[in-house]
Design a protein around this motif. Structure first.
Motif, PDB file in Angstrom:
ATOM      1  N   ARG A   1       2.465   1.114   6.198  1.00  0.00           N
ATOM      2  CA  ARG A   1       1.998   0.853   7.570  1.00  0.00           C
ATOM      3  C   ARG A   1       2.525   1.901   8.533  1.00  0.00           C
ATOM      4  N   ALA A   2       3.797   2.279   8.386  1.00  0.00           N
ATOM      5  CA  ALA A   2       4.376   3.297   9.262  1.00  0.00           C
ATOM      6  C   ALA A   2       3.692   4.642   9.056  1.00  0.00           C
ATOM      7  N   LEU A   3       3.443   5.009   7.809  1.00  0.00           N
ATOM      8  CA  LEU A   3       2.790   6.289   7.531  1.00  0.00           C
ATOM      9  C   LEU A   3       1.383   6.325   8.109  1.00  0.00           C
ATOM     10  N   ARG A   4       0.682   5.230   8.027  1.00  0.00           N
ATOM     11  CA  ARG A   4      -0.661   5.174   8.622  1.00  0.00           C
ATOM     12  C   ARG A   4      -0.583   5.322  10.139  1.00  0.00           C
ATOM     13  N   HIS A   5       0.434   4.672  10.723  1.00  0.00           N
ATOM     14  CA  HIS A   5       0.597   4.776  12.179  1.00  0.00           C
ATOM     15  C   HIS A   5       0.932   6.209  12.581  1.00  0.00           C
ATOM     16  N   TYR A   6       1.810   6.868  11.822  1.00  0.00           N
ATOM     17  CA  TYR A   6       2.152   8.261  12.109  1.00  0.00           C
ATOM     18  C   TYR A   6       0.915   9.150  12.056  1.00  0.00           C
ATOM     19  N   ASP A   7       0.023   8.865  11.109  1.00  0.00           N
ATOM     20  CA  ASP A   7      -1.206   9.633  10.983  1.00  0.00           C
ATOM     21  C   ASP A   7      -2.109   9.386  12.201  1.00  0.00           C
ATOM     22  N   GLU A   8      -2.222   8.126  12.600  1.00  0.00           N
ATOM     23  CA  GLU A   8      -3.112   7.769  13.713  1.00  0.00           C
ATOM     24  C   GLU A   8      -2.682   8.419  15.018  1.00  0.00           C
ATOM     25  N   ILE A   9      -1.374   8.550  15.253  1.00  0.00           N
ATOM     26  CA  ILE A   9      -0.901   9.118  16.521  1.00  0.00           C
ATOM     27  C   ILE A   9      -0.658  10.626  16.415  1.00  0.00           C
ATOM     28  N   GLY A  10      -0.934  11.197  15.228  1.00  0.00           N
ATOM     29  CA  GLY A  10      -0.806  12.637  15.067  1.00  0.00           C
ATOM     30  C   GLY A  10       0.604  13.116  14.794  1.00  0.00           C
ATOM     31  N   LEU A  11       1.520  12.211  14.526  1.00  0.00           N
ATOM     32  CA  LEU A  11       2.901  12.605  14.272  1.00  0.00           C
ATOM     33  C   LEU A  11       3.075  13.181  12.868  1.00  0.00           C
ATOM     34  N   LEU A  12       2.390  12.613  11.891  1.00  0.00           N
ATOM     35  CA  LEU A  12       2.464  13.106  10.513  1.00  0.00           C
ATOM     36  C   LEU A  12       1.094  12.953   9.864  1.00  0.00           C
ATOM     37  N   ARG A  13       0.326  14.014   9.915  1.00  0.00           N
ATOM     38  CA  ARG A  13      -0.992  13.991   9.288  1.00  0.00           C
ATOM     39  C   ARG A  13      -0.884  14.547   7.867  1.00  0.00           C
ATOM     40  N   PRO A  14      -1.543  13.931   6.904  1.00  0.00           N
ATOM     41  CA  PRO A  14      -1.466  14.414   5.524  1.00  0.00           C
ATOM     42  C   PRO A  14      -2.098  15.800   5.398  1.00  0.00           C
ATOM     43  N   THR A  15      -1.557  16.586   4.464  1.00  0.00           N
ATOM     44  CA  THR A  15      -2.076  17.933   4.251  1.00  0.00           C
ATOM     45  C   THR A  15      -3.542  17.901   3.815  1.00  0.00           C
ATOM     46  N   GLY A  16      -3.895  16.926   3.002  1.00  0.00           N
ATOM     47  CA  GLY A  16      -5.269  16.877   2.525  1.00  0.00           C
ATOM     48  C   GLY A  16      -5.770  15.468   2.308  1.00  0.00           C
ATOM     49  N   ARG A  17      -7.030  15.384   1.940  1.00  0.00           N
ATOM     50  CA  ARG A  17      -7.657  14.098   1.637  1.00  0.00           C
ATOM     51  C   ARG A  17      -8.584  14.286   0.436  1.00  0.00           C
ATOM     52  N   THR A  18      -8.765  13.249  -0.316  1.00  0.00           N
ATOM     53  CA  THR A  18      -9.676  13.274  -1.448  1.00  0.00           C
ATOM     54  C   THR A  18     -11.108  13.163  -0.914  1.00  0.00           C
ATOM     55  N   PRO A  19     -12.096  13.435  -1.760  1.00  0.00           N
ATOM     56  CA  PRO A  19     -13.494  13.270  -1.322  1.00  0.00           C
ATOM     57  C   PRO A  19     -13.777  11.857  -0.791  1.00  0.00           C
ATOM     58  N   ASN A  20     -13.019  10.883  -1.253  1.00  0.00           N
ATOM     59  CA  ASN A  20     -13.212   9.513  -0.781  1.00  0.00           C
ATOM     60  C   ASN A  20     -12.419   9.211   0.492  1.00  0.00           C
ATOM     61  N   GLY A  21     -11.701  10.213   1.012  1.00  0.00           N
ATOM     62  CA  GLY A  21     -10.949  10.027   2.253  1.00  0.00           C
ATOM     63  C   GLY A  21      -9.534   9.540   2.093  1.00  0.00           C
ATOM     64  N   HIS A  22      -9.040   9.461   0.870  1.00  0.00           N
ATOM     65  CA  HIS A  22      -7.673   8.998   0.655  1.00  0.00           C
ATOM     66  C   HIS A  22      -6.678  10.108   1.005  1.00  0.00           C
ATOM     67  N   ARG A  23      -5.570   9.731   1.649  1.00  0.00           N
ATOM     68  CA  ARG A  23      -4.560  10.695   2.096  1.00  0.00           C
ATOM     69  C   ARG A  23      -3.806  11.288   0.909  1.00  0.00           C
ATOM     70  N   ARG A  24      -3.491  12.581   1.043  1.00  0.00           N
ATOM     71  CA  ARG A  24      -2.653  13.252   0.068  1.00  0.00           C
ATOM     72  C   ARG A  24      -1.607  14.079   0.812  1.00  0.00           C
TER      73      ARG A  24
END
Length: 236
Positions: free
Chosen positions: A16-39
């Motif tokens: 939940r924290a990692l998703r929140h960090y992504d949503e506010i731009g604090l920690l965005r994942p380097t990449g995503r799979t074709p299905n949109g999963h964070r990597r």
């Protein structure tokens, strides 16, 4: 590359924290799979550890984002956080002193009375003013404080006598006893701290509650306070 679940497990961070960090731009994942999963990659891991380290200092997510994007702001933010932590430490020390004083009471009813008075003080005196009052008492010492209590009782009775005997407010007798009353109170207030004003406001708004802890009635104490005000107003 790690999935969000793998990163959460490895770093003991919640998904939940990692998703929140992504949503506010604090920690965005380097990449995503074709299905949109964070990597997440090694740089993401390092950034996450920086975030966690700064969180241990009590910094908000907004402050952390600022420090990570503008490293030059880090020192300013850390100084501000240090000042805040120092203030909290002082507040904890004051709370510890209050609890220590409470534990000096043997009667459970005294705990309640002391707690009520503590709440009242917090409503009218800033932490700095309470520290000032404590410092003044400590500077005077236990013997002087006990002596002042005896003088306080004597002056209350002297003022009550003036009220009961209709002593003129502009008489030498009235001026003398009020001068001693003011001098006694001034000994517990450091100049420029505003504690005298706060004390008077606390009395004006809580005279019944304060009187209940003293051997005189509310009416008697209000009468001598009013008399003292009149004497001061009639000073040449």
């Amino acid at each position: 590359m790690w999935t969000i679940g793998q990163l959460a497990q490895a770093t003991r961070t919640t998904v939940r924290a990692l998703r929140h960090y992504d949503e506010i731009g604090l920690l965005r994942p380097t990449g995503r799979t074709p299905n949109g999963h964070r990597r997440y990659g090694p740089e993401d891991l390092r950034r996450l550890y920086r975030i966690r380290s700064l969180r241990t200092f009590g910094m908000s997510l907004e402050e952390i984002a600022t420090s990570l994007e503008a490293p030059g702001a880090m020192e300013t933010l850390l100084h501000a956080q240090l000042a805040l932590l120092s203030q909290r430490a002082a507040e904890l020390d004051a709370l510890r002193a209050q609890l220590t004083r409470l534990l000096d009471h043997d009667d459970p009813d005294d705990y309640l009375k002391a707690l009520e008075m503590t709440a009242m003080l917090d409503a009218y005196f800033t932490p700095e003013q309470q520290d000032s009052l404590t410092a003044r008492r400590e500077a005077l010492g236990p013997e002087a404080v006990e002596s002042a209590k005896g003088e306080f009782r004597t002056l209350v009775e002297a003022l009550l006598a003036c009220v009961r005997n209709d002593v003129a407010p502009d008489s030498p007798e009235a001026r003398d006893v009020v001068a001693k009353w003011d001098a006694l109170g001034a000994g517990f207030h450091a100049a420029g701290t505003g504690t005298e004003t706060a004390t008077r406001r606390m009395w004006d708004e809580n005279s019944e509650e304060i009187s209940a802890r003293l051997p005189w009635s509310t009416e008697e104490l209000r009468a001598i306070v009013s008399f003292a005000d009149t004497v001061r107003a009639n000073r040449p």
